[in-house]
Design an enzyme around this catalytic site. Sequence first.
Site, PDB file in Angstrom:
ATOM      1  CD  GLU A 116      -7.305  14.554 -16.595  1.00 38.97           C
ATOM      2  OE1 GLU A 116      -7.090  15.014 -17.731  1.00 38.97           O
ATOM      3  OE2 GLU A 116      -7.709  13.403 -16.386  1.00 38.97           O
ATOM      4  CE  LYS A 118     -11.236  22.292 -22.853  1.00 41.50           C
ATOM      5  NZ  LYS A 118     -10.566  23.116 -23.842  1.00 41.50           N
ATOM      6  CG  ASP A 120      -6.031  27.244 -25.101  1.00 38.91           C
ATOM      7  OD1 ASP A 120      -6.628  26.437 -25.842  1.00 38.91           O
ATOM      8  OD2 ASP A 120      -6.200  28.473 -25.146  1.00 38.91           O
ATOM      9  CE1 TYR A 232      -7.186  14.456 -23.716  1.00 38.27           C
ATOM     10  CE2 TYR A 232      -5.618  16.270 -23.618  1.00 38.27           C
ATOM     11  CZ  TYR A 232      -6.609  15.576 -24.292  1.00 38.27           C
ATOM     12  OH  TYR A 232      -7.026  15.982 -25.522  1.00 38.27           O
ATOM     13  CE  LYS A 320     -13.111  27.133 -22.623  1.00 34.38           C
ATOM     14  NZ  LYS A 320     -13.613  27.002 -23.992  1.00 34.38           N
ATOM     15  CB  CYS A 414       6.673  65.317 -25.325  1.00 36.74           C
ATOM     16  SG  CYS A 414       6.034  64.822 -23.718  1.00 36.74           S
ATOM     17  CB  CYS A 417       6.188  68.925 -22.135  1.00 31.27           C
ATOM     18  SG  CYS A 417       7.483  68.085 -23.071  1.00 31.27           S
ATOM     19  CB  CYS A 432       9.552  63.525 -23.779  1.00 33.44           C
ATOM     20  SG  CYS A 432       9.524  65.264 -23.298  1.00 33.44           S
ATOM     21  CB  CYS A 437       8.530  66.760 -19.946  1.00 34.47           C
ATOM     22  SG  CYS A 437       7.034  65.792 -20.189  1.00 34.47           S
TER      23      CYS A 437
HETATM   24  S1  IVH Z   1     -10.500  15.031 -22.358  1.00 36.72           S
HETATM   25  C1  IVH Z   1     -13.727  13.185 -23.695  1.00 36.72           C
HETATM   26  N1  IVH Z   1      -8.743  16.221 -20.868  1.00 36.72           N
HETATM   27  O1  IVH Z   1      -9.974  20.036 -24.633  1.00 36.72           O
HETATM   28  C2  IVH Z   1     -12.651  13.901 -23.520  1.00 36.72           C
HETATM   29  N2  IVH Z   1      -9.326  17.188 -22.941  1.00 36.72           N
HETATM   30  O2  IVH Z   1     -12.718  20.731 -25.721  1.00 36.72           O
HETATM   31  C3  IVH Z   1     -11.968  14.604 -24.536  1.00 36.72           C
HETATM   32  N3  IVH Z   1      -8.089  19.238 -23.433  1.00 36.72           N
HETATM   33  O3  IVH Z   1     -10.055  18.201 -27.577  1.00 36.72           O
HETATM   34  C4  IVH Z   1     -10.859  15.289 -24.054  1.00 36.72           C
HETATM   35  N4  IVH Z   1      -6.861  19.257 -21.607  1.00 36.72           N
HETATM   36  O4  IVH Z   1      -7.892  19.372 -26.886  1.00 36.72           O
HETATM   37  C5  IVH Z   1      -9.429  16.258 -22.014  1.00 36.72           C
HETATM   38  N5  IVH Z   1      -7.161  17.163 -19.464  1.00 36.72           N
HETATM   39  C6  IVH Z   1      -7.845  17.176 -20.604  1.00 36.72           C
HETATM   40  C7  IVH Z   1      -7.669  18.186 -21.556  1.00 36.72           C
HETATM   41  C8  IVH Z   1      -8.447  18.168 -22.705  1.00 36.72           C
HETATM   42  C9  IVH Z   1      -7.121  19.877 -22.741  1.00 36.72           C
HETATM   43  C10 IVH Z   1      -8.633  19.698 -24.731  1.00 36.72           C
HETATM   44  C11 IVH Z   1      -8.542  18.709 -25.832  1.00 36.72           C
HETATM   45  C12 IVH Z   1      -9.934  18.448 -26.235  1.00 36.72           C
HETATM   46  C13 IVH Z   1     -10.595  19.712 -25.825  1.00 36.72           C
HETATM   47  C14 IVH Z   1     -12.051  19.523 -25.608  1.00 36.72           C
END
Ligand code: IVH
Length: 677
Positions: A116, A118, A120, A232, A320, A414, A417, A432, A437
């Site tokens: 999935e 991740k 932010d 999730y 990451k 500027c 020039c 400018c 120029c």
């Molecule tokens: S699973 C054991 N799934 O990432 C699992 N986390 O650094 C715990 N996050 O606290 C989380 N997308 O804020 C999971 N698809 C995803 C996620 C996800 C974002 C974030 C979440 C968690 C942090 C972990």
Amino acid sequence: MSSVETRLAELRKEINFHLYRYHTLDDPIISDAEYDRLINELRRLEEKHPELITPDSPTQRVGAEPLEGFEKVTHPIPMTSLGNAFDDDDMHNWLARIERLLPEDITVADLEFVVEPKIDGLAVALTYENGLLVQGATRGNGVEGENVTANVRTIKNIPLRIPTASNGPPPPARIEVRGEVYMPIADFNKFNQEQIAKGEKIYANPRNFAAGSLRQLDSKITAQRPLAFFSYAIGYVEGAAIHTQKEALDYLNGLGFSVNPDTLHTGQFVEAINFIHAWMERRDNLPYDADGAVLKINGFALQEHLGVVGNAPRWAIAYKFPAREATTKVLKIQGNVGRTGQITPYANLEPVNIGGVTVSQATLHNYDDLAKKDIRQGDTVVVKRAGDVIPQVIKPILDLRPPDSQPHQPPARCPVCHEPTAHLGDDVALFCINAACPAQLVRQIEYFVSRGAMDIEGFGIKIGDRLAGEELIKDIADIYFLTREQLLALEGFADKKVDNLLDAIEASKKQPFQRFLIGLGIRYVGSAVAGLVADAFPSIDRLIKAGQEELEAIEGVGPRIAESIVEWFSRPANQTLIEKFRRTGVTLEAAGPPVDVDKAQTLTGLTFVITGTLPTWSREEAKAFIQQHGGKVTGSVSKKTDYLVAGEKAGSKLSKAQALGVLVLDENGLRELASGG
Ligand code: IVH
């Protein structure tokens, strides 16, 4: 204390401070990448010296304490964090660790994975009783979070009652849904834009803004923030039998939660990794910030078996993406002159690696924005880079500002020039305004070929842009050195187009001198002034030699214009340009009789005005006569006029001359004066 102990203490103190800034204040003062570096150093040291781990080590807890003001909520099942991987090797190492811990009857080949994105944002846990949303809690430190029920209720895609669809499964007796609250990028940008318009604070990134928005004590404020939620995971469920992550996602989806549609369920580890790479590629085109991808073991029984170590489950790992933000120092703030003359501030940075790319420059957008963010030379700043987008300076880190720093002043001149800059109308942008120029070549070409100047038919801004871009035109005189071959070599320039263009350029050589003067784009020298100047100084040679006073002597030419002309011709680059124009065949002198150097320059320094009907000469002839003898002719009488040459029906100019005590001559008087009489 050993040097290792000293370093451990330093790291813990520093990391705890940054955790507090990040988790408690939602205002980090270092980039994620920098934080990762610190925590990784701490982990590595602790791994080597496990006897030195202390209970207060940031590696021993998930996050910082919840803020005062919200009711605390103890999570029935702790909300863990995730272990990180930064490359494929880390992923394979993770799998190798899992392999050693698998039950005897299961091999790696049997494993199923779910991948999935991740997202932010911030993790929240939503509790539903018999379908009704009864509680929303932040993760907090993983064990204890904050009760933000009123806030999550305002988030549009969080169902208040499940299932949302009438054909969904019956609601479970109790379920805790986990997921991420985040801010879509477009909404974030729009909000910041509005903040700028209102002159208010702008937010550094969608994640911090989402966090700040969710943790408002006044949920009415949260309601105005465009937050969103992706689910999730299921913390626990009573009254439904869910055995895998894949089933959980489908079940949540069925209940009416937003579940990321772009997830992968696979039995092939390599496929999972390829999928993550594909995510990485698309990251800049996503409507939300994703800082990685999460790989999870699919089966809950196996998840349970693998368990949790520290605060991270063994059965999942976050791959990451390279960091897009970093902190670095502003070495210098400079201005870049665009082709419209607009000056855009940018920062020269101490080079910093952001996501594999060394960044040493970043845009500061405009001087208004720069002033609002109050970014200064010498500041340590957060810099963001996203894909092909120009790196941007997001904000200064005020705690690290040198005590003697000064707010940045927009440039008065500027940077290219060195002409004075100006705001045009109400525009916040700084310009400018010197058309000569070098940074404004395209604009200059556009003006030179325009109808009011050399009127080169078919030569538009697009062609100017193109030819300048191809470096076939480096100054406006180059227009006359373009060759058929050069033009034909360009894509989109067919025979006929090239012929027409060259014909038009050729024809423009016959434009009167005055048109050429306009085309030079000297400040304040538009068609009216160019006419007056060309009358008084009917050749480029005479104009070059004209001084400030002589120019000011022209009726209709004030000190500002005169200064601008003198200044223009005094610049070496412009002198070179004029020399080049001499070789082009353009008309560099007025149509009247040229100065005859054989004629005695008896009228030098004298200014004449001609009025009325002369007995034998036309006015043009009289003017030419005066000019041939070194005199100047202007349009109207002033204190600067030496003689009025008056014929019949002289009218108002005669009375004005008499009133000012200007001497009046007739045609014969002029001849006598010129012959030294
Ligand atoms: S699973 C054991 N799934 O990432 C699992 N986390 O650094 C715990 N996050 O606290 C989380 N997308 O804020 C999971 N698809 C995803 C996620 C996800 C974002 C974030 C979440 C968690 C942090 C972990």
